[in-house]
Design a protein around this motif. Structure first.
Motif, mmCIF file in Angstrom:
data_model
loop_
_atom_site.group_PDB
_atom_site.id
_atom_site.type_symbol
_atom_site.label_atom_id
_atom_site.label_comp_id
_atom_site.label_asym_id
_atom_site.label_seq_id
_atom_site.Cartn_x
_atom_site.Cartn_y
_atom_site.Cartn_z
ATOM 1 N N ASP A 213 0.861 -1.187 0.000
ATOM 2 C CA ASP A 213 0.000 0.000 0.000
ATOM 3 C C ASP A 213 0.897 1.236 0.000
ATOM 4 O O ASP A 213 1.891 1.309 0.723
ATOM 5 C CB ASP A 213 -0.892 0.004 1.243
ATOM 6 N N MET A 214 0.525 2.214 -0.844
ATOM 7 C CA MET A 214 1.346 3.406 -0.935
ATOM 8 C C MET A 214 1.260 4.215 0.358
ATOM 9 O O MET A 214 0.157 4.448 0.894
ATOM 10 C CB MET A 214 0.907 4.273 -2.128
ATOM 11 N N PRO A 215 2.409 4.674 0.873
ATOM 12 C CA PRO A 215 2.394 5.409 2.151
ATOM 13 C C PRO A 215 1.838 6.834 1.970
ATOM 14 O O PRO A 215 1.910 7.417 0.883
ATOM 15 C CB PRO A 215 3.875 5.430 2.541
ATOM 16 N N HIS A 216 1.323 7.370 3.052
ATOM 17 C CA HIS A 216 0.828 8.738 3.055
ATOM 18 C C HIS A 216 1.953 9.675 3.489
ATOM 19 O O HIS A 216 2.848 9.306 4.233
ATOM 20 C CB HIS A 216 -0.376 8.882 3.991
ATOM 21 N N TRP A 217 1.858 10.937 3.024
ATOM 22 C CA TRP A 217 2.867 11.917 3.417
ATOM 23 C C TRP A 217 2.728 12.221 4.917
ATOM 24 O O TRP A 217 1.647 12.479 5.405
ATOM 25 C CB TRP A 217 2.696 13.210 2.608
ATOM 26 N N PRO A 218 3.843 12.138 5.647
ATOM 27 C CA PRO A 218 3.757 12.354 7.112
ATOM 28 C C PRO A 218 3.408 13.807 7.430
ATOM 29 O O PRO A 218 4.182 14.721 7.124
ATOM 30 C CB PRO A 218 5.157 11.979 7.603
ATOM 31 N N VAL A 219 2.258 14.026 8.045
ATOM 32 C CA VAL A 219 1.816 15.385 8.342
ATOM 33 C C VAL A 219 2.583 16.003 9.496
ATOM 34 O O VAL A 219 2.656 17.232 9.634
ATOM 35 C CB VAL A 219 0.308 15.397 8.661
ATOM 36 N N GLN B 207 5.248 -3.004 6.108
ATOM 37 C CA GLN B 207 3.823 -3.171 6.367
ATOM 38 C C GLN B 207 3.473 -4.539 6.954
ATOM 39 O O GLN B 207 2.334 -4.790 7.321
ATOM 40 C CB GLN B 207 3.041 -2.961 5.067
#
Length: 797
Positions: free
Chosen positions: A598-604, A714
């Motif tokens: 799964d593609m990671p999300h940008w760390p906010v 993951q």
């Protein structure tokens, strides 16, 4: 079940000990040392004879020790009727062979080496038949191939000897690999690694879907070892070895290893339609091919060699025939063949030793000069022909009794056996009569004072001939001690053998009479028959022997082409292929098996300084790609390396960060030192097309590593190793720093390997940077540097 004692293990090792001391003893005391060296197998023979009462009563002897318990691997031995009979044949005939070698090789400068090989060969075969574990069986199986290679190629100055040795090694070695695969199948099918336990797992094996694969692989090993058609060609070529080798090889050792294996596995693999089709068909075909080819020969050893091929075919045919008494017939014939074939080969060597030739068309009239040899030859021929009162008669009668039934299959194989035995009748008497009868020819003896050979040489064939005689006369004792226990071990249940010299007016006796009549008719017309057979095979064209040469030549040509393709001499080609395979290994499983992460999300919640160092790494990457020369690219490469090291530090891995700093610093410094010694411009010699291809490979590798790392991250974390290292780093390795303990103790060998690689790399770099170019440099040094620069420009370095 009796346990093997230390004396038994010593008896098994005695041939190897004798091989160790043979060369120095021969050098010190000369050929008379053969009597001393014969004591090694003689004591082993005596020791194994002590087991005869136990085995005759239906017992067995075991021993050994565990090697790797977790894999059920052991060094173990098992002695029953089958293995004991083989052990006695090997050590008994081996003793006579050692004595015979002392006379045959008298005065030879390499006699010590020869006897060393003979004893090694004996020890290998003895270990093979006594092995219980699959591991030992395979090791000794291959050791027989290696020692036979040494013996067949003993006269290594002759091309024919080298070719025959290589041929035997390739054929039997390839079969050994098939056997290894077959044993692995049997191991996985049954869960046992001992032959003695495998006997009780026959139903499991035969019911397995992998039965056919295991059977074919085992047959591949057995057929190549025991020279079954179409692998028969190596055995006659092995006659390039000295005669003692031929006598031992054909009577009691390697060529019977395949037959031994089939007999040992009969309770496990036998009893199926496939077993009872493949073995009789290939065995019967081998019997006919070997017997017919024997008629074509005029050399005594070649005639006997082809009849060995025929005899091995007969043994395989009877082992797989599946009728009542078929196994008993195979057992009787195996014993009879060991006795008469060993003796006849020794006779052939005696004739050659005294008369100076083995050509049966030239030899005659040696009876008066060599009466003992003639008597021994006659004993062997009568037994080989299956005539009373010798052991061969018992075997032939039992063979016909097992084959002669009313169905078509039995009729066909009975006819095959009759024809094969008749042809061997011809060859047996051709070897025993033609060299000895008739008027002596003076031209044969020119330069040779023909007389009886030394006692060391005629003792062996005479003892074997008399053994075949008394074994038949006292058949009740022979069966009780040898035939019945051996047959029972092969069948997997008790089966009594009762064959005797007392004739019975039945179909087997009638078939014996037909065999004798046909044999006499062919013997009287042997010259004409030989000519017609030779004409037939000449018209038939090249056989498997020539096919082997084509196979080897084709393999060499294929290897040359493959090597030229994968080793063109260009470093950039090697690197490209390596990275292409790496990209395939990384990407194909992810896409084919649907394992994409799964593609990671940008760390906010990313901090500014973390993003800053990440951007520095990206800038370093573009700096490498846009560098105008290699030196700039190397320095730019360090930018992203240091940025990654800082990221390690920020995320709580100071040890890893420190290692990264050291690696990056050394890499930049070392590469810069190397590159300053080379011509660094132009920076890239590739065409645009090649540049795009290399870029694609590089991106594919980078993408593969990225996706693999994302997928790994993951997966739920398994802290088993973490808990293990935390628990045992201090208690076992006595270190508080877990990372250091892992590197130095738990992964000490791995670390040693890494240090070795760094050391070798440093030495190579040192050699490069010592190449200096100055204005006063010698022309030779300048040539070296220019050569390196040219190679670098062509992409070879």
């Amino acid at each position: 079940m009796q346990t093997i004692s230390s004396l038994t293990i010593l008896a098994m090792m005695l041939p190897f000990i004798g091989a160790l001391v043979a060369p120095p003893l021969i050098r010190r005391f000369g050929h008379n040392t053969a009597w001393v060296l014969a004591l090694f197998p003689a004591y082993a023979f005596y020791h194994f004879c002590q087991f005869l009462p136990t085995i005759a009563d239906g017992g067995a002897v075991t021993g050994g020790y565990v090697w790797v318990p977790s894999f059920n691997l052991s060094f173990s031995w098992f002695i029953d009727g089958l293995s004991l009979t083989f052990a006695l044949l090997i050590t008994g005939i081996g003793t006579l062979i050692v004595l015979y070698s002392g006379g045959y090789m008298k005065g030879h400068p390499e006699q010590g080496r020869f006897l060393c090989y003979i004893l090694l060969f004996m020890g290998a075969m003895l270990g093979l038949v006594l092995s219980d574990s699959f591991l030992m069986l395979f090791i000794y199986w291959e050791l027989t191939s290696i020692t036979s290679f040494l013996l067949i190629g003993f006269d290594h100055d002759r091309e024919a000897s080298r070719r025959a040795a290589l041929q035997a090694l390739v054929v039997t070695g390839g079969g050994g690999l098939c056997l290894l695969a077959g044993l692995i199948f049997l191991w996985n099918m049954t869960g046992v690694t001992q032959l003695s336990l495998l006997v009780h797992a026959g139903d499991v094996v035969r019911a397995s879907p992998f039965y056919m694969a295991a059977l074919l692989l085992v047959l591949g090993g057995a057929f190549t070892k025991s020279a079954q058609f179409p692998f028969h060609f190596w055995l006659p070529n092995a006659m390039e070895a000295p005669t003692p080798v031929s006598a031992f090889l054909h009577s009691a050792t390697m060529v019977k290893a395949g037959v031994y294996l089939l007999m040992r596995l009969n309770p496990t693999l036998g009893g199926t339609a496939v077993w009872e089709i493949l073995l009789p068909v290939f065995g019967g075909l081998t019997l006919l091919v070997g017997a017919v080819l024997a008629l074509r020969q005029t050399d005594l050893k070649q005639m006997l060699a082809y009849t060995t091929v025929a005899s091995l075919g007969l043994l395989v045919m009877m082992t797989g025939f599946g009728s009542e008494h078929a196994i008993a017939a195979a057992v009787l014939y195996l014993i009879a063949h060991a006795l008469f074939k060993g003796g006849l080969f020794m006779v052939a060597g005696l004739v050659d030793h005294e008369a100076g030739t083995r050509d049966v068309t030239v030899l005659r009239g040696l009876r008066a000069a060599m009466p003992i040899t003639f008597a021994a030859a006659l004993c062997g021929a009568v037994s080989m022909a299956g005539l009373p009162p010798f052991f061969g008669f018992l075997a032939k009668e039992e063979i016909y009794g097992a084959l002669a039934h009313g169905d078509l299959r039995a009729i066909v194989f009975t006819a095959v056996a009759v024809i094969g035995n008749a042809l061997m009748f011809v060859i047996g008497f051709a070897v025993a009569l033609k060299p000895f009868l008739g008027r002596p020819m003076d031209e044969i003896h020119e330069g040779h004072e023909v007389h009886e050979g030394p006692a060391l040489m005629w003792l062996g064939p005479l003892v074997l001939g008399l053994t075949a005689l008394f074994g038949a006369l006292f058949s009740g004792v022979s069966h009780a001690l040898f035939s019945t226990p051996m047959t029972s071990a092969i069948e997997g249940h008790v089966e009594e053998v009762t064959a005797s010299l007392i004739p019975h007016l039945n179909l087997p006796l009638l078939l014996s009479v037909v065999t004798v009549i046909l044999g006499i008719a062919l013997y009287l017309g042997l010259t004409t028959v030989r000519r017609e057979v030779d004409r037939f095979f000449v018209a038939l064209g090249p056989g498997p022997d020539r096919g082997f040469d084509h196979f080897v030549a084709g393999t060499v040509r294929f290897a040359y082409k493959v090597t030229a393709f994968v080793q063109p001499g260009k470093l950039d080609t090697y690197v490209t292929v390596t990275f292409m395979l790496l990209a395939i290994v990384l990407l194909v499983p992810l896409f084919v098996f649907g394992e994409l992460p799964d593609m990671p999300h940008w760390p906010v919640d990313a901090k500014f300084h973390e993003l800053t160092f990440l951007m520095i790494a990206v800038i370093g990457l573009f700096a490498v790609l846009l560098a105008k020369n290699r030196l700039t690219a190397i320095v730019s490469l360090g930018i992203q390396g240091f940025a990654v090291a800082v990221l390690f530090l920020l995320f709580g891995a100071p040890d890893l960060s420190f290692t990264q700093f050291m690696v990056e610093t050394l890499s930049v410094v070392i590469l810069a030192l190397v590159m300053t010694r080379l011509r660094l411009s132009p920076s890239d010699h590739r065409t645009r097309r090649q540049f795009l291809f290399d870029s694609t490979v590089a991106i594919a590798c980078g993408l593969g590593f990225t996706l693999m790392l994302l997928k790994t991250m993951q997966v739920p974390f398994n802290n088993a190793l973490t808990d293990f290292f935390n628990a045992y780093s201090k208690t076992i390795a006595h270190g508080a720093n877990v990372v250091n303990v892992i590197i130095v103790d738990f992964r000490g060998t791995d670390t040693l390997g890494e240090i070795s690689v760094v050391m070798i790399t440093g030495l190579a770099i040192l050699a490069l940077i010592r190449i200096r170019v100055t204005d006063v440099a010698a022309p030779q040094s300048r040539d070296k540097v220019e050569t390196i620069a040219e190679a670098e420009a062509e992409g070879k370095i």
